[in-house]
Design a protein around this motif. Structure first.
Motif, short mmCIF file in Angstrom:
data_model
loop_
_atom_site.label_atom_id
_atom_site.label_comp_id
_atom_site.label_asym_id
_atom_site.label_seq_id
_atom_site.Cartn_x
_atom_site.Cartn_y
_atom_site.Cartn_z
N SER A 177 50.29 3.19 -7.98
CA SER A 177 49.20 2.44 -8.61
C SER A 177 47.86 2.83 -8.01
CB SER A 177 49.42 0.93 -8.44
OG SER A 177 50.59 0.51 -9.09
N ARG A 178 46.83 2.64 -8.80
CA ARG A 178 45.48 2.99 -8.35
C ARG A 178 44.82 1.83 -7.62
NH1 ARG A 178 40.73 4.38 -12.60
NH2 ARG A 178 41.11 2.17 -13.07
N ILE A 179 44.12 2.16 -6.52
CA ILE A 179 43.31 1.20 -5.76
C ILE A 179 41.90 1.75 -5.71
CG2 ILE A 179 42.94 0.07 -3.53
CD1 ILE A 179 45.98 0.55 -3.04
N ARG A 180 40.93 0.95 -6.13
CA ARG A 180 39.54 1.41 -6.20
C ARG A 180 38.69 0.69 -5.14
NH1 ARG A 180 36.74 1.82 -11.75
NH2 ARG A 180 36.34 3.98 -11.16
N ILE A 181 38.06 1.47 -4.28
CA ILE A 181 37.20 0.95 -3.22
C ILE A 181 35.80 1.51 -3.45
CG2 ILE A 181 36.82 0.78 -0.74
CD1 ILE A 181 39.82 1.30 -0.36
N TRP A 182 34.80 0.62 -3.43
CA TRP A 182 33.42 1.01 -3.75
C TRP A 182 32.50 0.69 -2.59
CZ3 TRP A 182 30.10 -1.83 -7.97
CH2 TRP A 182 28.94 -1.08 -8.24
N SER A 183 31.78 1.69 -2.12
CA SER A 183 30.80 1.53 -1.04
C SER A 183 29.40 1.57 -1.65
CB SER A 183 30.96 2.65 -0.01
OG SER A 183 29.88 2.68 0.90
N ARG A 200 22.67 -3.31 -16.07
CA ARG A 200 23.21 -2.29 -16.97
C ARG A 200 23.92 -1.19 -16.19
NH1 ARG A 200 17.73 -0.83 -19.82
NH2 ARG A 200 17.21 -0.96 -17.59
N GLU A 201 23.33 -0.77 -15.09
CA GLU A 201 23.97 0.26 -14.27
C GLU A 201 25.21 -0.28 -13.58
OE1 GLU A 201 21.37 2.41 -11.70
OE2 GLU A 201 19.78 2.55 -13.21
N MET A 202 25.18 -1.52 -13.16
CA MET A 202 26.33 -2.11 -12.46
C MET A 202 27.52 -2.30 -13.40
SD MET A 202 25.47 -2.55 -9.26
CE MET A 202 26.35 -3.93 -8.52
N ARG A 203 27.25 -2.49 -14.68
CA ARG A 203 28.36 -2.69 -15.63
C ARG A 203 29.24 -1.46 -15.78
NH1 ARG A 203 24.68 -6.09 -18.58
NH2 ARG A 203 23.94 -4.33 -19.84
N ALA A 204 28.76 -0.32 -15.34
CA ALA A 204 29.56 0.91 -15.43
C ALA A 204 30.74 0.90 -14.47
CB ALA A 204 28.68 2.13 -15.17
N PHE A 205 30.74 -0.03 -13.51
CA PHE A 205 31.80 -0.09 -12.51
C PHE A 205 32.69 -1.30 -12.78
CE2 PHE A 205 28.50 2.45 -10.79
CZ PHE A 205 29.13 3.42 -10.01
N GLU A 206 33.96 -1.03 -12.96
CA GLU A 206 34.90 -2.11 -13.29
C GLU A 206 36.25 -1.82 -12.66
OE1 GLU A 206 36.00 -0.20 -17.67
OE2 GLU A 206 34.92 -2.11 -17.56
N GLN A 207 37.09 -2.85 -12.64
CA GLN A 207 38.44 -2.75 -12.09
C GLN A 207 38.41 -2.27 -10.62
OE1 GLN A 207 40.48 -0.26 -14.99
NE2 GLN A 207 41.05 -2.06 -16.18
N ILE A 208 37.44 -2.79 -9.88
CA ILE A 208 37.31 -2.47 -8.46
C ILE A 208 38.17 -3.46 -7.65
CG2 ILE A 208 35.71 -2.18 -6.54
CD1 ILE A 208 35.22 -0.21 -8.79
N ASP A 209 38.79 -2.97 -6.60
CA ASP A 209 39.61 -3.82 -5.74
C ASP A 209 38.86 -4.32 -4.51
OD1 ASP A 209 42.37 -3.72 -7.05
OD2 ASP A 209 41.87 -1.58 -6.87
N VAL A 210 38.05 -3.45 -3.91
CA VAL A 210 37.31 -3.82 -2.70
C VAL A 210 35.91 -3.22 -2.78
CG1 VAL A 210 37.24 -3.79 -0.17
CG2 VAL A 210 39.46 -3.75 -1.36
N LYS A 224 31.90 -9.45 -11.68
CA LYS A 224 32.35 -8.86 -12.95
C LYS A 224 33.04 -7.51 -12.73
CE LYS A 224 28.64 -11.12 -15.54
NZ LYS A 224 27.34 -10.93 -16.24
N SER A 225 32.65 -6.80 -11.69
CA SER A 225 33.24 -5.48 -11.43
C SER A 225 34.63 -5.56 -10.81
CB SER A 225 32.33 -4.67 -10.49
OG SER A 225 31.11 -4.35 -11.11
N LEU A 226 34.91 -6.65 -10.11
CA LEU A 226 36.15 -6.76 -9.36
C LEU A 226 37.34 -7.20 -10.19
CD1 LEU A 226 34.81 -8.52 -6.14
CD2 LEU A 226 35.96 -6.30 -6.18
N HIS A 227 38.52 -6.69 -9.84
CA HIS A 227 39.77 -7.26 -10.30
C HIS A 227 39.86 -8.71 -9.83
CE1 HIS A 227 42.05 -4.08 -12.18
NE2 HIS A 227 41.93 -3.27 -11.14
N LYS A 240 37.21 -12.82 -4.58
CA LYS A 240 36.84 -13.33 -5.90
C LYS A 240 37.61 -14.60 -6.18
CE LYS A 240 36.61 -11.90 -10.77
NZ LYS A 240 36.73 -10.75 -11.70
N ALA A 241 36.91 -15.68 -6.44
CA ALA A 241 37.54 -16.98 -6.65
C ALA A 241 38.49 -16.93 -7.83
CB ALA A 241 36.46 -18.05 -6.89
#
Length: 282
Positions: A109-115, A209-219, A243-246, A279-280
């Motif tokens: 499975s994929r895990i997405r981490i964003w710095s 608008r730029e932030m919406r390009a990032f989705e399904q992020i885990d951390v 909105k970006s986080l799982h 994320k609550a």
């Protein structure tokens, strides 16, 4: 304005005009305590652009949404960092966050981490190195490392992956030996394998608008950025993170930052040596 000796100066009203303009573009709000810092760099750009007054330069800024604004942003953003900074959070990631996230994931499975902001690359590369060295399960999952910053100059340096000894001073010697090539007395290049593991992109965190390009992020690692924002910009950025986080995804802030003062969208998750936010509802 122009002084009688043809020296360009910045008046109080001009400072406020520029401060408001820069805030709308970046979410960064300069207080009066930053006045000298702002004036010095703004005058530097006015001179470099060949302008004779603030008014003339500001007119150009209002018309030009491209290169000059990018130069300003690069000049005003702070990129002081080093490898394994606030290392306890990397330990929390490897020992607690990732085991919790992968408990119900199938191998592969994929895990997405964003710095964000990633500055000159030390943080995302630290995540890659730390997981390779300390998370035995890394071979069983597809770990995708994303890194973003508003500063294009910092991003170019990050992609190049060349650092001085000061940036590496917290790394174990065997890690330096395995993953870096010494270029000179005080320069080291990170291996191609690690550099290619991180995907870099320019992002303005205050632009939904730029932030919406990032989705399904885990951390998300967002350390020591929100302290430069006012309350409104902080809330806007944190809502974009949500909105970006799982569901159940995590945010790691800097040690002097607290999500509880910004938004109720996240709950505190204390781990040994590190406090993070989840994320609550997760």
């Amino acid at each position: 304005m122009m002084a009688g000796t043809d020296v360009v100066t910045i008046s109080e009203s001009e400072f406020e005009k520029f401060r408001d303009f820069f805030y709308r573009r970046t979410g960064i709000l300069f207080t009066q305590s930053k006045r000298y810092y702002v004036d010095k760099r703004l005058l530097q750009r006015i001179s470099a652009a060949g302008m004779e007054s603030f008014e003339q330069y500001f007119m150009r800024l209002r018309r030009d949404a491209g290169e000059e604004i990018e130069q300003l942003i690069n000049l005003f953003t702070v990129n002081e960092t080093y490898f394994y900074r606030e290392e306890n959070q990397f330990g929390g990631l490897a020992n607690h966050i990732l085991p919790e996230l992968t408990a119900h994931l199938a191998p592969g499975s994929r895990i997405r981490i964003w710095s964000l902001p990633c500055s000159t690359g030390e943080e995302p590369y630290s995540i890659a190195l730390y997981l390779l060295e300390n998370w035995p399960e890394i071979e069983n999952y597809e770990v995708e490392l994303l890194a973003s910053d508003i500063d294009t100059r910092a991003l170019s340096a990050a992609r190049a992956g060349i650092y001085d000894a000061r940036a590496l001073h917290r790394l174990p010697r065997d890690v330096v030996r395995r993953y870096f090539v010494k270029l000179g007395e005080d320069q080291f290049r990170l291996s191609n394998t690690i550099r290619q593991a991180v995907s870099f992109s320019r992002v303005n965190a205050s632009d939904p608008r730029e932030m919406r390009a990032f989705e399904q992020i885990d951390v998300i690692f967002c350390r020591n950025m929100l302290i430069y924002f006012d309350d409104r910009a902080r809330r806007r950025t944190v809502e974009a993170f949500y909105k970006s986080l799982h569901d159940g995804g995590f945010v790691c802030l800097g040690h002097s930052e607290s999500m509880s003062r910004i938004s109720p969208l996240f709950r505190v998750r204390p781990f040994p040596g590190a406090v993070v936010y989840q994320k609550a509802g997760g």
